[in-house]
Write a protein that holds these residues in place. Structure first.
Motif, PDB file in Angstrom:
ATOM      1  N   LEU A  97     -56.073   0.068  13.445  1.00 26.99           N
ATOM      2  CA  LEU A  97     -54.458   0.589  13.354  1.00 26.99           C
ATOM      3  C   LEU A  97     -53.740   0.366  14.866  1.00 26.99           C
ATOM      4  O   LEU A  97     -52.699   0.123  15.068  1.00 26.99           O
ATOM      5  CB  LEU A  97     -54.417   2.175  12.997  1.00 26.99           C
ATOM      6  N   LEU A  98     -54.689   0.831  16.009  1.00 24.75           N
ATOM      7  CA  LEU A  98     -54.040   0.629  17.336  1.00 24.75           C
ATOM      8  C   LEU A  98     -54.065  -0.532  17.408  1.00 24.75           C
ATOM      9  O   LEU A  98     -52.557  -1.012  18.302  1.00 24.75           O
ATOM     10  CB  LEU A  98     -55.250   1.284  18.181  1.00 24.75           C
ATOM     11  N   THR A  99     -54.757  -1.662  17.004  1.00 22.41           N
ATOM     12  CA  THR A  99     -54.529  -3.157  17.208  1.00 22.41           C
ATOM     13  C   THR A  99     -53.106  -3.614  16.854  1.00 22.41           C
ATOM     14  O   THR A  99     -52.249  -4.054  17.503  1.00 22.41           O
ATOM     15  CB  THR A  99     -55.454  -3.868  16.791  1.00 22.41           C
ATOM     16  N   GLY A 104     -51.088  -6.562  18.088  1.00 18.52           N
ATOM     17  CA  GLY A 104     -52.205  -7.412  17.618  1.00 18.52           C
ATOM     18  C   GLY A 104     -52.349  -7.857  16.162  1.00 18.52           C
ATOM     19  O   GLY A 104     -51.580  -7.491  15.288  1.00 18.52           O
ATOM     20  N   HIS A 105     -53.558  -8.213  15.723  1.00 17.12           N
ATOM     21  CA  HIS A 105     -53.559  -8.926  14.364  1.00 17.12           C
ATOM     22  C   HIS A 105     -55.267  -8.343  13.862  1.00 17.12           C
ATOM     23  O   HIS A 105     -56.091  -8.424  14.624  1.00 17.12           O
ATOM     24  CB  HIS A 105     -53.566 -10.132  14.244  1.00 17.12           C
ATOM     25  N   VAL A 106     -55.032  -7.912  12.554  1.00 17.11           N
ATOM     26  CA  VAL A 106     -56.357  -7.537  11.812  1.00 17.11           C
ATOM     27  C   VAL A 106     -56.360  -8.436  10.771  1.00 17.11           C
ATOM     28  O   VAL A 106     -55.410  -8.697  10.127  1.00 17.11           O
ATOM     29  CB  VAL A 106     -56.306  -6.162  11.323  1.00 17.11           C
ATOM     30  N   GLU A 153     -57.156 -10.647  16.821  1.00 15.95           N
ATOM     31  CA  GLU A 153     -56.336 -10.741  17.964  1.00 15.95           C
ATOM     32  C   GLU A 153     -55.925  -9.310  18.456  1.00 15.95           C
ATOM     33  O   GLU A 153     -55.104  -8.658  18.009  1.00 15.95           O
ATOM     34  CB  GLU A 153     -55.140 -11.527  17.684  1.00 15.95           C
ATOM     35  N   ILE A 154     -56.443  -8.931  19.677  1.00 20.99           N
ATOM     36  CA  ILE A 154     -56.101  -7.828  20.347  1.00 20.99           C
ATOM     37  C   ILE A 154     -54.628  -7.516  20.764  1.00 20.99           C
ATOM     38  O   ILE A 154     -54.040  -8.670  21.027  1.00 20.99           O
ATOM     39  CB  ILE A 154     -57.092  -7.157  21.445  1.00 20.99           C
ATOM     40  N   PRO A 155     -54.084  -6.631  20.922  1.00 21.71           N
ATOM     41  CA  PRO A 155     -52.697  -6.581  21.564  1.00 21.71           C
ATOM     42  C   PRO A 155     -52.374  -7.285  23.009  1.00 21.71           C
ATOM     43  O   PRO A 155     -53.370  -7.261  23.781  1.00 21.71           O
ATOM     44  CB  PRO A 155     -52.188  -4.978  21.629  1.00 21.71           C
ATOM     45  N   PRO A 156     -51.338  -7.776  23.144  1.00 20.73           N
ATOM     46  CA  PRO A 156     -50.901  -8.387  24.483  1.00 20.73           C
ATOM     47  C   PRO A 156     -51.033  -7.287  25.590  1.00 20.73           C
ATOM     48  O   PRO A 156     -50.856  -5.910  25.434  1.00 20.73           O
ATOM     49  CB  PRO A 156     -49.556  -8.668  24.313  1.00 20.73           C
TER      50      PRO A 156
END
Length: 248
Positions: A97-99, A104-106, A153-156
């Motif tokens: 959820l934080l991602t 970001g992308h899950v 893909e983690i957040p920028p």
């Protein structure tokens, strides 16, 4: 002077995914621990109502807002927590959820479901990181994995703090004080048995994984309690700096 004992709010997404081992560890040093159950109609906390936020795991997907409408509000809360520097820890679904909340992308894990005690490969950055330093400095660290989705893909601008051998992010920091972990430092064999039973008939692989978790229980507890203690200490540092926010 008595050190501050911070308020910790915990978002629990379903009955079978409790605070687990962290419950006793966090309560030992926190002033208040409030479990918020949005699936039961309880309202999410406001940023100024807590000194630290923990978002737990769950069987749902991080993008399954239509079936679990509180996830939308949880994403908003997580974005605000990052913006305000509120110490935050997302565990498994909470990590995902934080991602998503931060860009970001899950997606489903292409390698399939992860189960059991799995090595955690910390990065060099983690060894001096204020939440993970005491854990990441150990020569060999393992944690419980029980997941189907991962943060692909983690957040920028997020910092990767741990990965699997295949390079899948396992821990990250977003902003100054928000962390996510794909693994379960709070779980034990009893909790995981409930997850396995909820998945359907117990498979041999699940039984083997749970047996491994039970056998590793003392090591897992000694490894991950310092993380819980350090998170509360970080929340206390923030509390002492910004002071309590009270309603007039």
């Amino acid at each position: 002077m008595t050190p501050p004992r911070p308020r910790i709010a915990v978002i629990q997404h379903e009955v079978g995914c409790p605070l687990g081992l962290f419950d006793g560890w966090v309560r030992a040093t926190a002033g208040e621990v409030t479990i918020v159950r949005p699936y039961a109609g309880q309202s999410l906390p406001a940023i100024d109502e807590t000194d630290g936020l923990v978002v737990l795991g769950g069987s749902m997907s991080a993008t399954d807002d239509q079936r679990y409408p509180w996830l939308t509000d949880t994403n908003v809360l997580l974005r605000r927590a990052v913006d305000h520097g509120l110490p935050t820890l997302g565990i498994c679904l909470g990590h995902q959820l934080l991602t998503v909340a931060c860009g970001g992308h899950v997606a489903p894990n292409p390698a399939g479901k992860q189960m059991g005690v799995v090595p955690v490969g910390f990065t060099a950055v983690a060894t001096t990181e204020r939440l993970f330093a005491s854990v990441a400095g150990s020569p060999a660290v393992s944690a419980i994995q029980w997941n189907s989705d991962i943060s692909v893909e983690i957040p920028p601008n997020a910092t990767v703090l741990a990965t699997t051998a295949a390079g899948v992010p396992q821990a990250m920091r977003v902003g100054a004080a928000a962390w996510g972990v794909q693994f379960h430092p709070e779980a034990d064999a009893e909790i995981v048995t409930g997850w396995a039973e909820a998945d359907g008939p117990m498979t041999p692989a699940a039984r083997e994984a749970i047996a491994g978790i039970a056998a590793a229980a003392p090591t897992l507890a000694s490894t991950w309690r310092p993380l819980a203690d350090r998170f509360v200490a970080i929340a206390a540092e923030r509390d002492s700096c910004v002071g309590r926010v009270t309603s007039q």
